[in-house]
Design an enzyme around this catalytic site. Structure first.
Site: not given
Lengths: 356, 356
Positions: B74, B128
């Site tokens: 991400d 994350e």
């Protein structure tokens, strides 16, 4: 919603109750203004005008003096304090203190005094509790200034049935403390604006406001941070901290003097922007009409610390004071009430003085 | 949206570009995870598992050591920095630095190393950049803990192609300064919480954070006010001022020690509530696998100041370090980029060490 007609011959307590039970938060005064207008138009001794949701009713007897008796129709938002409730000699409810009690007294006098010794202009106006440019007096002064010509204005704001003279000015300013953003994992790369703002807040904490004597009245000033805002994100050193100030200054200071005074208190090196400033009003106890009323009432005038439309009238060239039922400290509280005894006392005293 | 298939035999720069051009803001990693999973399932030497939008691919060669090579899929939200753009030896674009460059290196190695000397577990995970309980590693550790068993974890977070060891802990706390509300026209009846907060902010301004040496690495701590919030209304003395703190503490302090340390800095008499605390991770340079990699790379390890999933692996009992392309200071900036040279260097060095 149909609003019941107002009976101006009813007891002042019942009239206050009827006013409280006709909701009129700022901006929603229409139904109450309609009821007030209808009741006043039924009185042949008064000339009635309407400006927005404000109503002006005047006698025209050709007297030597003209007195304004004014009250705002609006209230702050309800706080679970409707309908009105009578208990222990007090009428509780939204606006009972600020200021439907005063409005009831004025309406009663408007109906009763068909031939007062002083000409009277009764003003019932909208939007006193919100921004100044929506204020009904502001609008009347702009559109129909002749309606506000007078030798004295009596604002029936709550003043515990005493006289509160003059009012303090208000200065609002934003102090912006700057820094440099950084990630908190490397905080030393930035400069924390929130940390830097400590010196401004400490200066405010250390400042002892002055007590200024004007016409024998003590105006106690104030300088308060009313907001502090800093914060970018949970892991970012903030680069800006804005401290909003609210200063109350004695009517003997001009707005410019007030600004210079506040600027001297705030440590240098920060942005200082005045966002609003309104002058106060001198007590004006030397005006003949003011002196006459104060003498008649036999009360010692007190200084008004909050800002009221007294200052607006003063700027219009009309000496003004506050005289009305209700403890001013109760204004805007959910538990506000007005003492029944003060309603009767204000009606009686003001009626006697106007009759002459 | 159809996502183009990923060609893991393409040049690492082209692969990074393809990853950048497949948007994958936190919570929207599905299409990229699909593409990664499909590319890895095509490789017969890997066993592939999927947990949410995280993909785990393992060799099973029965080697004496197992190494995790991990990268999150991400990115933070786009900031006008798409599509990817190659210029002056740098690949620009959302996530180029944090951390699609590292993901590209890991994917290339996953495809190329059919028989490494150390078994390898490649982990490409979601979320994350957001709250810890959405983090893909958190979910894998909860649902499939056996997938995270290893002797060493290499997080391909940007570390300028060097080794960043350990990481600092984070403590977040709210300090609430109380006062008493009052109307600003009678400010002396209240106690201004914003004014009182000066002593807290001044203590933060005066505090000099420590520099703590652990395993020869200097961890520079930090204690920042990241937010200050006070304000009831423009004419009210505020009764509450909340100062939010973000402290970064050396991995040699436990969370409890960190809390005690911060509490000693804040003047007493105010509410202090820890809202979040995550321990850091010791550098672990004495672990055999860590020492082997550091020796092989021939670089001097640096301390990691920010918090990364190194700490999560440490808590799972797996020594971990950061080693990846990209300047960590560029992470989360609109202008982030990765040096093409670092992509190639990381791929070459890590490949050589894994091959053994």
């Amino acid at each position: 919603m149909t609003t019941a007609a107002l009976d101006l011959t009813a007891d002042v307590v019942e009239l206050t109750r009827a006013l409280v039970d006709t909701p009129s938060e700022s901006g929603a005064e229409g139904p109450l203004a309609d009821a007030v207008e209808a009741a006043l138009r039924a009185l042949p001794h008064l000339t009635v005008d309407r400006v927005g949701h404000s109503v002006v009713a005047r006698t025209a007897l050709g007297r030597a003096e003209r007195v304004i008796v004014a009250g705002h129709l609006d209230t702050v938002p309800a706080a679970g304090n409707l309908p009105a409730r009578l208990a222990d000699g007090r009428l509780y409810g939204l606006g009972a203190c600020d200021m439907k009690g005063g409005v009831a007294v004025a309406l009663r006098l408007a109906a009763a005094l068909t031939a007062p010794a002083r000409d009277v202009t009764y003003v019932f106006y909208e939007c006193e509790e919100v921004e100044g440019d929506r204020n009904g007096l502001h609008r009347i002064a702009a559109d129909r200034p002749e309606l506000l010509a007078a030798d004295l204005a009596i604002l029936m704001e709550p003043s515990d049935a005493g006289v509160e003279a003059g009012c303090q000015g208000v200065l609002c300013a934003d102090v912006t403390v700057r820094g440099t953003r950084a990630h908190t994992a490397r905080a030393w790369r930035g400069e924390n604006a929130a940390h830097r703002s400590a010196e401004v807040l400490q200066a405010l904490a250390d400042h002892v406001p002055e007590r200024v004597i004007v016409d024998g009245l003590e105006y106690r000033e104030g300088l308060s941070a009313v907001a502090v805002r800093a914060g970018v994100a949970g892991n970012v050193v903030p680069d800006t901290c804005v401290i909003s100030l609210n200063a109350r200054f004695a009517p003997s200071r001009s707005p410019q003097e007030a600004e210079e005074y506040v600027r001297r208190i705030i440590p240098g090196g920060h942005e200082f922007v005045v966002t609003e400033v309104v002058p106060g009003a001198l007590p004006g106890l030397d005006h003949a009409a003011v002196a006459s009323l104060v003498d008649f009432l036999g009360v010692a005038p007190r200084p008004k610390l909050g800002w009221t439309d007294v200052a607006r009238f003063t700027r219009l060239g009309v000496p003004a004071l506050n005289f009305g039922p209700g403890d001013p400290v109760l204004a805007h509280t959910a538990g506000e009430f007005v003492e029944v005894g003060q309603l009767a006392e204000c009606e009686r005293k003001l009626g006697e003085w106007l009759r002459g």
